[in-house]
Design a protein around this motif. Structure first.
Motif, PDB file in Angstrom:
ATOM      1  N   ALA A 238       0.855  -1.183   0.000  1.00  0.00           N
ATOM      2  CA  ALA A 238       0.000   0.000   0.000  1.00  0.00           C
ATOM      3  C   ALA A 238       0.890   1.231   0.000  1.00  0.00           C
ATOM      4  O   ALA A 238       2.121   1.128   0.126  1.00  0.00           O
ATOM      5  CB  ALA A 238      -0.913  -0.015   1.223  1.00  0.00           C
ATOM      6  N   HIS A 239       0.299   2.399  -0.139  1.00  0.00           N
ATOM      7  CA  HIS A 239       1.053   3.650  -0.102  1.00  0.00           C
ATOM      8  C   HIS A 239       0.835   4.333   1.243  1.00  0.00           C
ATOM      9  O   HIS A 239      -0.249   4.276   1.819  1.00  0.00           O
ATOM     10  CB  HIS A 239       0.607   4.583  -1.229  1.00  0.00           C
ATOM     11  N   GLY A 240       1.898   4.976   1.723  1.00  0.00           N
ATOM     12  CA  GLY A 240       1.813   5.755   2.946  1.00  0.00           C
ATOM     13  C   GLY A 240       1.887   7.237   2.626  1.00  0.00           C
ATOM     14  O   GLY A 240       2.591   7.648   1.686  1.00  0.00           O
ATOM     15  N   TYR A 241       1.184   8.035   3.406  1.00  0.00           N
ATOM     16  CA  TYR A 241       1.114   9.478   3.154  1.00  0.00           C
ATOM     17  C   TYR A 241       1.445  10.241   4.431  1.00  0.00           C
ATOM     18  O   TYR A 241       1.133   9.803   5.540  1.00  0.00           O
ATOM     19  CB  TYR A 241      -0.287   9.865   2.672  1.00  0.00           C
ATOM     20  N   TYR A 242       2.076  11.370   4.236  1.00  0.00           N
ATOM     21  CA  TYR A 242       2.409  12.244   5.361  1.00  0.00           C
ATOM     22  C   TYR A 242       1.653  13.548   5.182  1.00  0.00           C
ATOM     23  O   TYR A 242       1.818  14.250   4.179  1.00  0.00           O
ATOM     24  CB  TYR A 242       3.919  12.497   5.404  1.00  0.00           C
ATOM     25  N   THR A 243       0.796  13.860   6.149  1.00  0.00           N
ATOM     26  CA  THR A 243       0.020  15.098   6.122  1.00  0.00           C
ATOM     27  C   THR A 243       0.522  16.014   7.226  1.00  0.00           C
ATOM     28  O   THR A 243       0.645  15.592   8.379  1.00  0.00           O
ATOM     29  CB  THR A 243      -1.481  14.796   6.307  1.00  0.00           C
ATOM     30  N   TYR A 244       0.830  17.237   6.878  1.00  0.00           N
ATOM     31  CA  TYR A 244       1.448  18.150   7.842  1.00  0.00           C
ATOM     32  C   TYR A 244       1.086  19.582   7.478  1.00  0.00           C
ATOM     33  O   TYR A 244       0.579  19.862   6.377  1.00  0.00           O
ATOM     34  CB  TYR A 244       2.965  17.975   7.825  1.00  0.00           C
ATOM     35  N   GLN A 245       1.347  20.476   8.404  1.00  0.00           N
ATOM     36  CA  GLN A 245       1.111  21.895   8.155  1.00  0.00           C
ATOM     37  C   GLN A 245       2.426  22.590   7.841  1.00  0.00           C
ATOM     38  O   GLN A 245       3.437  22.381   8.511  1.00  0.00           O
ATOM     39  CB  GLN A 245       0.452  22.548   9.361  1.00  0.00           C
ATOM     40  N   GLY A 331       5.099  -0.027  16.107  1.00  0.00           N
ATOM     41  CA  GLY A 331       5.986   0.908  15.447  1.00  0.00           C
ATOM     42  C   GLY A 331       5.243   1.961  14.658  1.00  0.00           C
ATOM     43  O   GLY A 331       4.181   1.693  14.091  1.00  0.00           O
ATOM     44  N   GLY A 332       5.794   3.147  14.629  1.00  0.00           N
ATOM     45  CA  GLY A 332       5.258   4.220  13.812  1.00  0.00           C
ATOM     46  C   GLY A 332       6.357   4.827  12.967  1.00  0.00           C
ATOM     47  O   GLY A 332       7.476   5.041  13.429  1.00  0.00           O
ATOM     48  N   PHE A 333       6.063   5.065  11.713  1.00  0.00           N
ATOM     49  CA  PHE A 333       7.011   5.643  10.746  1.00  0.00           C
ATOM     50  C   PHE A 333       6.153   6.526   9.866  1.00  0.00           C
ATOM     51  O   PHE A 333       5.094   6.092   9.421  1.00  0.00           O
ATOM     52  CB  PHE A 333       7.653   4.523   9.935  1.00  0.00           C
ATOM     53  N   ALA A 334       6.568   7.756   9.636  1.00  0.00           N
ATOM     54  CA  ALA A 334       5.718   8.687   8.887  1.00  0.00           C
ATOM     55  C   ALA A 334       4.997   7.993   7.745  1.00  0.00           C
ATOM     56  O   ALA A 334       5.622   7.434   6.850  1.00  0.00           O
ATOM     57  CB  ALA A 334       6.562   9.842   8.351  1.00  0.00           C
ATOM     58  N   GLY A 335       3.667   7.994   7.795  1.00  0.00           N
ATOM     59  CA  GLY A 335       2.871   7.342   6.776  1.00  0.00           C
ATOM     60  C   GLY A 335       2.438   5.938   7.118  1.00  0.00           C
ATOM     61  O   GLY A 335       1.545   5.388   6.465  1.00  0.00           O
ATOM     62  N   GLY A 357      -3.495   8.595   5.665  1.00  0.00           N
ATOM     63  CA  GLY A 357      -3.950   9.186   4.414  1.00  0.00           C
ATOM     64  C   GLY A 357      -3.861  10.690   4.437  1.00  0.00           C
ATOM     65  O   GLY A 357      -2.875  11.252   4.928  1.00  0.00           O
ATOM     66  N   ASP A 358      -4.910  11.354   3.950  1.00  0.00           N
ATOM     67  CA  ASP A 358      -4.866  12.814   3.831  1.00  0.00           C
ATOM     68  C   ASP A 358      -5.742  13.514   4.861  1.00  0.00           C
ATOM     69  O   ASP A 358      -6.058  14.689   4.708  1.00  0.00           O
ATOM     70  CB  ASP A 358      -5.258  13.241   2.417  1.00  0.00           C
ATOM     71  N   ALA A 359      -6.140  12.800   5.926  1.00  0.00           N
ATOM     72  CA  ALA A 359      -6.896  13.460   6.992  1.00  0.00           C
ATOM     73  C   ALA A 359      -6.030  14.538   7.621  1.00  0.00           C
ATOM     74  O   ALA A 359      -4.838  14.335   7.878  1.00  0.00           O
ATOM     75  CB  ALA A 359      -7.322  12.442   8.048  1.00  0.00           C
ATOM     76  N   GLU A 360      -6.609  15.703   7.868  1.00  0.00           N
ATOM     77  CA  GLU A 360      -5.848  16.838   8.389  1.00  0.00           C
ATOM     78  C   GLU A 360      -5.705  16.714   9.897  1.00  0.00           C
ATOM     79  O   GLU A 360      -6.450  17.301  10.694  1.00  0.00           O
ATOM     80  CB  GLU A 360      -6.523  18.147   7.977  1.00  0.00           C
ATOM     81  N   MET A 361      -4.714  15.907  10.304  1.00  0.00           N
ATOM     82  CA  MET A 361      -4.432  15.687  11.713  1.00  0.00           C
ATOM     83  C   MET A 361      -2.946  15.885  11.961  1.00  0.00           C
ATOM     84  O   MET A 361      -2.111  15.454  11.147  1.00  0.00           O
ATOM     85  CB  MET A 361      -4.849  14.277  12.137  1.00  0.00           C
ATOM     86  N   ASP A 362      -2.615  16.519  13.091  1.00  0.00           N
ATOM     87  CA  ASP A 362      -1.206  16.686  13.421  1.00  0.00           C
ATOM     88  C   ASP A 362      -0.684  15.420  14.093  1.00  0.00           C
ATOM     89  O   ASP A 362      -1.405  14.435  14.269  1.00  0.00           O
ATOM     90  CB  ASP A 362      -0.981  17.919  14.304  1.00  0.00           C
ATOM     91  N   PHE A 363       0.591  15.432  14.467  1.00  0.00           N
ATOM     92  CA  PHE A 363       1.227  14.230  15.004  1.00  0.00           C
ATOM     93  C   PHE A 363       0.493  13.713  16.234  1.00  0.00           C
ATOM     94  O   PHE A 363       0.256  12.500  16.370  1.00  0.00           O
ATOM     95  CB  PHE A 363       2.694  14.524  15.351  1.00  0.00           C
ATOM     96  N   ALA A 364       0.119  14.599  17.141  1.00  0.00           N
ATOM     97  CA  ALA A 364      -0.564  14.178  18.364  1.00  0.00           C
ATOM     98  C   ALA A 364      -1.912  13.535  18.053  1.00  0.00           C
ATOM     99  O   ALA A 364      -2.301  12.547  18.683  1.00  0.00           O
ATOM    100  CB  ALA A 364      -0.737  15.367  19.310  1.00  0.00           C
ATOM    101  N   GLU A 365      -2.620  14.069  17.072  1.00  0.00           N
ATOM    102  CA  GLU A 365      -3.918  13.515  16.712  1.00  0.00           C
ATOM    103  C   GLU A 365      -3.776  12.140  16.056  1.00  0.00           C
ATOM    104  O   GLU A 365      -4.569  11.230  16.318  1.00  0.00           O
ATOM    105  CB  GLU A 365      -4.654  14.480  15.788  1.00  0.00           C
ATOM    106  N   TRP A 366      -2.752  11.979  15.205  1.00  0.00           N
ATOM    107  CA  TRP A 366      -2.501  10.670  14.617  1.00  0.00           C
ATOM    108  C   TRP A 366      -2.130   9.670  15.706  1.00  0.00           C
ATOM    109  O   TRP A 366      -2.564   8.508  15.676  1.00  0.00           O
ATOM    110  CB  TRP A 366      -1.379  10.739  13.583  1.00  0.00           C
ATOM    111  N   ALA A 367      -1.308  10.109  16.666  1.00  0.00           N
ATOM    112  CA  ALA A 367      -0.911   9.213  17.749  1.00  0.00           C
ATOM    113  C   ALA A 367      -2.125   8.757  18.549  1.00  0.00           C
ATOM    114  O   ALA A 367      -2.231   7.578  18.930  1.00  0.00           O
ATOM    115  CB  ALA A 367       0.096   9.909  18.661  1.00  0.00           C
ATOM    116  N   GLU A 368      -3.051   9.664  18.791  1.00  0.00           N
ATOM    117  CA  GLU A 368      -4.268   9.304  19.523  1.00  0.00           C
ATOM    118  C   GLU A 368      -5.116   8.322  18.713  1.00  0.00           C
ATOM    119  O   GLU A 368      -5.656   7.340  19.260  1.00  0.00           O
ATOM    120  CB  GLU A 368      -5.080  10.556  19.847  1.00  0.00           C
ATOM    121  N   ALA A 369      -5.239   8.570  17.412  1.00  0.00           N
ATOM    122  CA  ALA A 369      -6.013   7.655  16.564  1.00  0.00           C
ATOM    123  C   ALA A 369      -5.368   6.270  16.533  1.00  0.00           C
ATOM    124  O   ALA A 369      -6.061   5.242  16.558  1.00  0.00           O
ATOM    125  CB  ALA A 369      -6.119   8.229  15.154  1.00  0.00           C
TER     126      ALA A 369
END
Length: 397
Positions: A238-245, A331-335, A357-369
């Motif tokens: 699959a493809h991994g995506y990095y979403t950031y501000q 483990g976590g790795f960007a994407g 994916g492309d959900a607009e979440m910062d690092f803390a929000e991704w970690a919580e998810a």
């Protein structure tokens, strides 16, 4: 690890393992769980469960944004800090062979670095060395001491840069230690880069060669790769995506191709859910280590950090009511994110990959998810479901 010579190379339907349940059949609770994880913002999920009901494998979401195809259930993915469990097992095999002393100073093996001579090999594997984390340190009072870039526009711009392991260690040792060796616990990628260099120094071979010879080949892990500085990932994947501000605007970048040398043995390996299952079940089943060393690996030592539950390269976790003890390292790795859980005897496992994916979440929000996704799957597989409230959840890391 003895010498890792046991034959454990059976594969899939014809390799002597329990039958695979037809995708989505018999385990509707698991199919619902992975769909709901995708709904929480992840692009895709691959899940593999081995238990008394057999082997269940399925996926949900999409392989690639903008396309309809699901993630391949045999797909490769970046496993992040699950790499640490592989590395710890390799070091402990050398301990079993008498070539490394678990309580000897690391400086005795790596004299080229200005290491505190109180730091032992055990402290590296348990994260009690106090050595600065080259990806940066975050202190309870809010102080941040930066390391190499690993997020934001700067990391995106440098994602194909090659870092040498020695370079990462030298950066870490140029910074103040977090605490006196053995007096506290703090997760540090530097510990496992030092472990990599230790393996190379003792064996006279590259870490990649030793990993292949001692772990991957004996266990039949044909889908597992130590990529060093290569940005490629084997097909299928699959493809991994990095979403950031950046400058107040959200950006999404396909980071499937990325040079993982920035994290080195802290989290650079690639694997599959099948291979993670074979690895953790083989490790827990005594295929790699003599019983006394396996017990050492899975026994947390008391530290000033309560309820941390870290042994040597694994977390030892209470899954809660009816769940028993679990051996895990995620483990976590960007994407990407990877899950690996096993009962202490290796008879029941959960291995999974999540792609962002492309959900607009910062690092803390991704970690919580990610935390919620872990909790949901662990509860379904090991605690009989349905998922409890987060307030009742045992810590999952």
């Amino acid at each position: 690890m003895g010498n890792g010579t046991s034959d454990f190379s059976g594969t899939g339907r014809d390799g002597g393992y329990p039958p695979i349940a037809a995708s989505g059949q018999d385990r509707p609770e698991l199919q619902t769980a992975i769909r709901e994880i995708v709904d929480s913002g992840f692009a895709g999920v691959q899940l593999r469960v081995h238990d008394e009901r057999g082997e269940w494998v399925d996926s949900a979401g999409v392989r690639r944004l903008g396309e309809a195809a699901k993630p391949p259930t045999n797909g490769h993915f970046r496993i992040g800090s699950n790499t640490k469990t592989f590395a710890a097992a390799l070091v402990l095999q050398l301990v079993a062979d008498g070539r490394i002393g678990l309580d000897r100073p690391v400086a005795a093996y790596l004299p080229e670095f200005p290491l505190d001579r109180r730091i032992t090999v055990r402290m590296l594997l348990q994260h009690t060395s106090g050595v600065f984390n080259f990806t940066g340190e975050y202190y309870p009072d809010g102080t941040v001491v930066a390391g190499i870039p690993w997020q934001g526009q700067e990391w995106v711009d440098k994602r194909f840069k090659t870092y040498r392991p020695q370079e990462l260690v030298q950066l870490a040792l140029s910074k103040p230690a977090r605490f006196e060796p053995g007096t506290d616990w703090s997760y540090s990628n530097t510990n496992y880069v030092l472990a990599r260099l230790l393996v190379e120094q003792v064996t006279g071979r590259s870490f990649v060669e030793e990993m292949q010879r001692r772990i991957l080949q004996p266990l039949g892990l044909t889908g597992t790769v130590s990529p060093e500085s290569s940005p490629e990932i084997p097909e299928p994947h699959a493809h991994g995506y990095y979403t950031y501000q950046d400058a107040g605007r959200w950006k999404t970048v396909d980071i499937t191709r990325v040079n993982p040398s920035w994290v080195s043995t802290g989290g650079d390996m690639i694997s599959t859910t099948r291979d993670l299952h074979l690895f953790i079940s083989g490790l827990m089943g005594g295929k790699l280590l003599p019983a006394p060393l396996l017990a050492e690996m899975c026994t947390p030592r008391p530290t000033p950090v309560p309820n941390m539950g870290y042994g040597l390269g694994v977390f030892v976790q209470d899954a809660g009511p009816d769940g028993g003890t679990l051996i895990t390292h995620n483990g976590g790795f960007a994407g990407w994110a990877a899950l690996m859980y096993s009962t202490p005897d290796g008879s029941r496992t959960l291995t999974a990959s999540l792609t962002t994916g492309d959900a607009e979440m910062d690092f803390a929000e991704w970690a919580e998810a990610f935390q919620k996704a872990q909790h949901r799957l662990v509860t379904e597989v090991f605690c009989g479901g349905p998922a409890r409230s987060d307030d009742d959840a045992a810590p999952v890391r």
